[in-house]
Design a protein around this motif. Structure first.
Motif, mmCIF file in Angstrom:
data_model
loop_
_atom_site.group_PDB
_atom_site.id
_atom_site.type_symbol
_atom_site.label_atom_id
_atom_site.label_comp_id
_atom_site.label_asym_id
_atom_site.label_seq_id
_atom_site.Cartn_x
_atom_site.Cartn_y
_atom_site.Cartn_z
ATOM 1 N N VAL A 143 4.839 -3.143 -16.607
ATOM 2 C CA VAL A 143 4.259 -2.072 -15.806
ATOM 3 C C VAL A 143 3.609 -1.065 -16.742
ATOM 4 O O VAL A 143 4.160 -0.736 -17.798
ATOM 5 N N SER A 144 2.435 -0.584 -16.348
ATOM 6 C CA SER A 144 1.718 0.359 -17.206
ATOM 7 C C SER A 144 1.014 1.416 -16.374
ATOM 8 O O SER A 144 0.664 1.190 -15.208
ATOM 9 N N GLY A 145 0.786 2.551 -16.974
ATOM 10 C CA GLY A 145 0.098 3.664 -16.340
ATOM 11 C C GLY A 145 0.177 4.857 -17.273
ATOM 12 O O GLY A 145 0.985 4.874 -18.210
ATOM 13 N N ILE A 146 -0.644 5.862 -17.026
ATOM 14 C CA ILE A 146 -0.660 7.036 -17.894
ATOM 15 C C ILE A 146 -0.584 8.294 -17.054
ATOM 16 O O ILE A 146 -0.981 8.299 -15.877
ATOM 17 N N GLY A 147 -0.084 9.362 -17.621
ATOM 18 C CA GLY A 147 0.060 10.608 -16.875
ATOM 19 C C GLY A 147 1.086 10.462 -15.770
ATOM 20 O O GLY A 147 2.128 9.815 -15.936
ATOM 21 N N LYS A 148 0.785 11.054 -14.600
ATOM 22 C CA LYS A 148 1.723 10.963 -13.470
ATOM 23 C C LYS A 148 1.892 9.516 -13.012
ATOM 24 O O LYS A 148 2.977 9.111 -12.605
ATOM 25 N N SER A 149 0.824 8.741 -13.092
ATOM 26 C CA SER A 149 0.938 7.320 -12.732
ATOM 27 C C SER A 149 1.887 6.595 -13.679
ATOM 28 O O SER A 149 2.561 5.634 -13.292
ATOM 29 N N GLY A 150 1.930 7.058 -14.925
ATOM 30 C CA GLY A 150 2.863 6.482 -15.887
ATOM 31 C C GLY A 150 4.301 6.742 -15.499
ATOM 32 O O GLY A 150 5.171 5.864 -15.631
ATOM 33 N N HIS A 151 4.571 7.962 -15.002
ATOM 34 C CA HIS A 151 5.930 8.283 -14.552
ATOM 35 C C HIS A 151 6.326 7.385 -13.383
ATOM 36 O O HIS A 151 7.467 6.901 -13.319
ATOM 37 N N ILE A 152 5.384 7.169 -12.472
ATOM 38 C CA ILE A 152 5.657 6.284 -11.342
ATOM 39 C C ILE A 152 5.918 4.864 -11.850
ATOM 40 O O ILE A 152 6.841 4.179 -11.402
ATOM 41 N N GLY A 153 5.099 4.428 -12.806
ATOM 42 C CA GLY A 153 5.248 3.090 -13.357
ATOM 43 C C GLY A 153 6.595 2.891 -14.010
ATOM 44 O O GLY A 153 7.220 1.822 -13.864
ATOM 45 N N ARG A 154 7.079 3.875 -14.745
ATOM 46 C CA ARG A 154 8.392 3.767 -15.384
ATOM 47 C C ARG A 154 9.489 3.578 -14.333
ATOM 48 O O ARG A 154 10.412 2.774 -14.511
ATOM 49 N N LYS A 155 9.371 4.339 -13.263
ATOM 50 C CA LYS A 155 10.398 4.243 -12.222
ATOM 51 C C LYS A 155 10.352 2.879 -11.545
ATOM 52 O O LYS A 155 11.400 2.256 -11.287
ATOM 53 N N VAL A 156 9.177 2.377 -11.255
ATOM 54 C CA VAL A 156 9.042 1.078 -10.596
ATOM 55 C C VAL A 156 9.571 -0.031 -11.506
ATOM 56 O O VAL A 156 10.259 -0.951 -11.059
ATOM 57 N N ALA A 157 9.275 0.059 -12.802
ATOM 58 C CA ALA A 157 9.785 -0.937 -13.757
ATOM 59 C C ALA A 157 11.310 -0.924 -13.756
ATOM 60 O O ALA A 157 11.957 -1.979 -13.783
ATOM 61 N N ALA A 158 11.897 0.268 -13.727
ATOM 62 C CA ALA A 158 13.356 0.383 -13.722
ATOM 63 C C ALA A 158 13.946 -0.202 -12.447
ATOM 64 O O ALA A 158 14.990 -0.868 -12.472
ATOM 65 N N THR A 159 13.274 0.037 -11.314
ATOM 66 C CA THR A 159 13.753 -0.497 -10.039
ATOM 67 C C THR A 159 13.686 -2.020 -10.025
ATOM 68 O O THR A 159 14.613 -2.699 -9.578
ATOM 69 N N LEU A 160 12.593 -2.568 -10.517
ATOM 70 C CA LEU A 160 12.464 -4.022 -10.588
ATOM 71 C C LEU A 160 13.563 -4.623 -11.462
ATOM 72 O O LEU A 160 14.215 -5.601 -11.091
ATOM 73 N N ALA A 161 13.767 -4.020 -12.626
ATOM 74 C CA ALA A 161 14.756 -4.548 -13.565
ATOM 75 C C ALA A 161 16.165 -4.520 -12.984
ATOM 76 O O ALA A 161 16.967 -5.420 -13.231
ATOM 77 N N SER A 162 16.466 -3.496 -12.203
ATOM 78 C CA SER A 162 17.822 -3.365 -11.667
ATOM 79 C C SER A 162 18.042 -4.187 -10.407
ATOM 80 O O SER A 162 19.149 -4.254 -9.892
ATOM 81 N N THR A 163 16.975 -4.811 -9.908
ATOM 82 C CA THR A 163 17.103 -5.605 -8.684
ATOM 83 C C THR A 163 16.717 -7.064 -8.910
ATOM 84 O O THR A 163 16.260 -7.757 -7.996
#
Length: 288
Positions: free
Chosen positions: A13-33
């Protein structure tokens, strides 16, 4: 969703700025599920981190405008590697959307910001899409509570779903145990020594046939009598509540709550006493 389910590698997952923050959260959710995933910053990707991406991976790129330069600069390399691309943008006509194998439209009419500038509604929409994607993949994989617990062993759910009675029960000399013929006075000494406010009563084969608690003693003392020499078998509760050591600890909690008791005997498949459990043991293990 199919791209992720068929992915032989990992989701990047990749993104920059606020989209980067969203991307980090989505990556974490995917990994934990149940979906191996990690976040890569697009600027760092241009300076070596792109080596983390392989042809077996799927890249999810977040950008509201769909024209983020740092992302667009790495997309040709990602495509050349052979990785698949999912874009999440607010502009279906953007370059990022057009280059993607799959585009998810996160467009909003306007930002919640009164100036219509700060990413607010757009980031919420992107996050909702990312979470919806993760949940859809979770459901398609048949990912269940035990799978979730295995990836969250330090959390409350992990403890509840992975802790068995055998992990927290008292065993050996720590278990109060007397025979049916044991005088009440001697049984009380066993209760005091073991500190569980009760004692199990077993037969000659070691099967749990009864239990006697501090509460039972208080009720006995309401009737004047010399109870010291009375065999424990005459005053014990027969058919005590029991659990098997292979049951989940949360099941023991349910038995205790349903019967309003604080102790349980632990038995094997033949009914032989193998341990004992106090509600404090479950509290210390953070099962409750």
């Amino acid at each position: 969703m199919q791209l992720i389910l068929q992915c032989a590698g990992r989701v990047v997952v990749s993104g920059i700025g606020k989209s980067g923050h969203i991307g980090r959260k989505v990556a974490a959710t995917l990994a934990s599920t149940g979906t191996p995933a990690f976040f890569v910053h697009p600027a760092e990707a241009s300076h070596g981190d792109l080596g983390m991406v392989t042809r077996d991976d799927v890249l999810i790129a977040f950008s509201n405008s769909g024209e983020t330069g740092e992302l667009l600069s790495i997309i040709p390399i990602v495509k050349r590697i052979g990785a698949r691309l999912i874009s999440v943008t607010g502009n279906p006509q953007s370059n990022l959307a057009k280059l993607a194998d799959v585009h998810l439209d996160a467009a909003v009419e306007k930002e919640a910001c009164p100036l219509n500038l700060a990413p607010t509604a757009s980031t919420t929409a992107a996050l909702a899409l990312g979470d919806a994607l993760a949940v859809a993949v979770l459901d398609a994989r048949g990912f269940g509570e035990e799978d979730f617990a295995r990836s969250h062993p330090g959390g409350a759910l992990g403890r509840k779903l992975l802790t068995h009675v055998r992990d927290v029960m008292r065993t050996g000399n720590a278990v109060p145990e007397v025979r049916e013929s044991t005088p009440l006075a001697q049984a009380l000494m066993e209760i005091t020594r073991k500190g569980m406010a009760m004692t199990a009563v077993v037969d000659t084969d070691g099967r749990a046939i009864g239990v006697f608690t501090d509460g039972d003693l208080r009720r006995l003392l309401e009737t004047p009598r010399d109870w010291k020499t009375v065999p424990i078998g005459e005053v014990m509760h027969r058919n005590p509540h029991v659990v098997n050591q292979d049951q989940l600890a949360v099941e023991a909690v349910q038995v205790m709550e349903a019967n309003r008791i604080n102790q349980l005997l632990v038995v094997d498949d033949e009914g032989r006493l193998t341990g004992a459990l106090h509600i404090h043991d479950l509290t210390r293990a953070k099962v409750i």
